[in-house]
Design a protein around this motif. Structure first.
Motif, PDB file in Angstrom:
ATOM      1  N   LYS A   1      -6.926  12.781   6.773  1.00 39.06           N
ATOM      2  CA  LYS A   1      -6.142  11.678   7.320  1.00 39.06           C
ATOM      3  C   LYS A   1      -7.044  10.619   7.960  1.00 39.06           C
ATOM      4  O   LYS A   1      -6.809   9.417   7.807  1.00 39.06           O
ATOM      5  CB  LYS A   1      -5.130  12.200   8.338  1.00 39.06           C
TER       6      LYS A   1
ATOM      7  N   GLY B   1      -8.666   8.657   5.146  1.00 42.05           N
ATOM      8  CA  GLY B   1      -7.742   7.688   4.562  1.00 42.05           C
ATOM      9  C   GLY B   1      -7.534   6.489   5.454  1.00 42.05           C
ATOM     10  O   GLY B   1      -7.487   5.345   4.980  1.00 42.05           O
ATOM     11  N   PHE B   2      -7.420   6.726   6.765  1.00 38.25           N
ATOM     12  CA  PHE B   2      -7.225   5.626   7.715  1.00 38.25           C
ATOM     13  C   PHE B   2      -8.422   4.690   7.711  1.00 38.25           C
ATOM     14  O   PHE B   2      -8.274   3.461   7.684  1.00 38.25           O
ATOM     15  CB  PHE B   2      -7.009   6.203   9.117  1.00 38.25           C
TER      16      PHE B   2
ATOM     17  N   ALA C   1      -8.661   2.622   4.462  1.00 33.27           N
ATOM     18  CA  ALA C   1      -7.678   1.530   4.492  1.00 33.27           C
ATOM     19  C   ALA C   1      -8.117   0.431   5.444  1.00 33.27           C
ATOM     20  O   ALA C   1      -7.930  -0.768   5.168  1.00 33.27           O
ATOM     21  CB  ALA C   1      -6.313   2.075   4.913  1.00 33.27           C
TER      22      ALA C   1
ATOM     23  N   ALA D   1      -6.987   5.639  -0.042  1.00 37.16           N
ATOM     24  CA  ALA D   1      -6.447   5.620   1.322  1.00 37.16           C
ATOM     25  C   ALA D   1      -5.023   6.157   1.368  1.00 37.16           C
ATOM     26  O   ALA D   1      -4.666   6.935   2.266  1.00 37.16           O
ATOM     27  CB  ALA D   1      -6.491   4.193   1.872  1.00 37.16           C
ATOM     28  N   TYR D   2      -4.204   5.773   0.390  1.00 39.92           N
ATOM     29  CA  TYR D   2      -2.805   6.215   0.383  1.00 39.92           C
ATOM     30  C   TYR D   2      -2.694   7.715   0.122  1.00 39.92           C
ATOM     31  O   TYR D   2      -1.854   8.401   0.729  1.00 39.92           O
ATOM     32  CB  TYR D   2      -2.021   5.438  -0.671  1.00 39.92           C
TER      33      TYR D   2
ATOM     34  N   GLU E   1      -3.858   9.376   3.572  1.00 41.11           N
ATOM     35  CA  GLU E   1      -3.034   9.101   4.759  1.00 41.11           C
ATOM     36  C   GLU E   1      -1.974   8.070   4.404  1.00 41.11           C
ATOM     37  O   GLU E   1      -2.114   6.886   4.662  1.00 41.11           O
ATOM     38  CB  GLU E   1      -3.931   8.618   5.904  1.00 41.11           C
ATOM     39  N   HIS E   2      -0.885   8.543   3.750  1.00 42.67           N
ATOM     40  CA  HIS E   2       0.107   7.593   3.250  1.00 42.67           C
ATOM     41  C   HIS E   2       1.015   7.051   4.348  1.00 42.67           C
ATOM     42  O   HIS E   2       1.662   6.031   4.164  1.00 42.67           O
ATOM     43  CB  HIS E   2       0.940   8.221   2.125  1.00 42.67           C
TER      44      HIS E   2
ATOM     45  N   SER F   1      -1.611   4.278   6.290  1.00 44.52           N
ATOM     46  CA  SER F   1      -2.564   3.460   5.535  1.00 44.52           C
ATOM     47  C   SER F   1      -2.207   1.975   5.590  1.00 44.52           C
ATOM     48  O   SER F   1      -3.095   1.113   5.655  1.00 44.52           O
ATOM     49  CB  SER F   1      -2.660   3.942   4.083  1.00 44.52           C
TER      50      SER F   1
ATOM     51  N   THR G   1      -4.638  -0.892   7.138  1.00 41.07           N
ATOM     52  CA  THR G   1      -5.040  -2.070   6.356  1.00 41.07           C
ATOM     53  C   THR G   1      -4.813  -3.345   7.156  1.00 41.07           C
ATOM     54  O   THR G   1      -5.676  -4.232   7.212  1.00 41.07           O
ATOM     55  CB  THR G   1      -4.239  -2.129   5.045  1.00 41.07           C
TER      56      THR G   1
END
Length: 234
Positions: free
Chosen positions: A30, A33-34, A37, A207-208, A211-212, A215, A219
């Motif tokens: 996570k 991903g964050f 993004a 990224a999604y 961590e969907h 994200s 961004t």
């Protein structure tokens, strides 16, 4: 030249710090991903305000559009070759993917630093750090998770990448100082096109997946932070 070397140090330092964090640090999916993004958001603003808009002002919208299209097409072709022919986890393929958008961007970066004041240099260096650190951290972590290379080899690949991009920035500052504004505009927009393609195919999908839920917020935060740094430079 001193300011150029300072920004080059930031470019290299961000890549190496990010790679070390990704390989040796404890980073959850996570968090990865964050951060990816966040970097993507910063790149969205940078490619428009630092690459495309100045190119249109210095040359023409047609040349800028052609450069963006060429960069996107070449990146897509290289991305296909990396995935289907060379192998997405090969060291050569990784260097090709990173260098395709990084080398022309850093060539133009070196030219942009000519005559830039201290505050402008600080803002530009901050934007580069903001985008390069999480991007390197996420990519290095993914390489480490694949288990095909030792940690030392991964760090060495990123060191080579940092060296290539640093040389490109210095070369841009030294060799392209008197180049035609149309050539510089095309270089900037070629880089922008490659960045756009990489955002669509690599950065935001990764990224999604990681961590969907956050994200989109990450961004937006990256874009806002990059904008704040740009205002500092202005």
């Amino acid at each position: 030249m001193l300011m150029t070397l300072a920004v080059v140090a930031v470019v290299s330092g961000a890549l190496m710090l990010g790679a070390a964090w990704g390989v040796y640090g404890n980073m959850s999916a996570k968090t990865q991903g964050f951060l990816v993004a966040l970097a993507g958001g910063a790149l969205v603003l940078s490619l428009v305000s630092e690459l495309i808009e100045p190119s249109i002002e210095q040359s023409s919208v047609w040349l800028a559009s052609g450069g963006v299209a060429a960069g996107a097409v070449i990146f897509a072709l290289a991305d296909y070759l990396i995935d289907e022919k060379w192998g997405p986890n090969s060291g050569g393929g990784l260097l090709a993917a990173i260098s395709l958008d990084g080398v022309p961007e850093n060539l133009a970066l070196g030219v942009a630093l000519i005559g830039t004041g201290p505050m402008g240099v600080a803002a530009l260096a901050g934007s580069i750090f903001l985008s390069n650190l999480p991007e390197a951290a996420g990519s290095a972590k993914q390489m480490a998770e694949n288990g095909d290379r030792s940690k030392g080899t991964i760090i060495a690949i990123w060191a080579a990448t940092a060296a290539i991009l640093s040389i490109a920035a210095i070369a841009g500052n030294v060799l392209l100082a008197g180049a035609s504004p149309h050539l510089l505009a095309f270089i900037r927009c070629f880089a922008a096109g490659a960045v756009v393609a990489s955002l669509a195919t690599e950065v935001f999908p990764t990224a999604y997946r990681k961590e969907h839920h956050l994200s989109g917020i990450a961004t937006a935060l990256g874009l806002v932070l990059a904008f704040a740094l740009g205002q500092l430079g202005g």
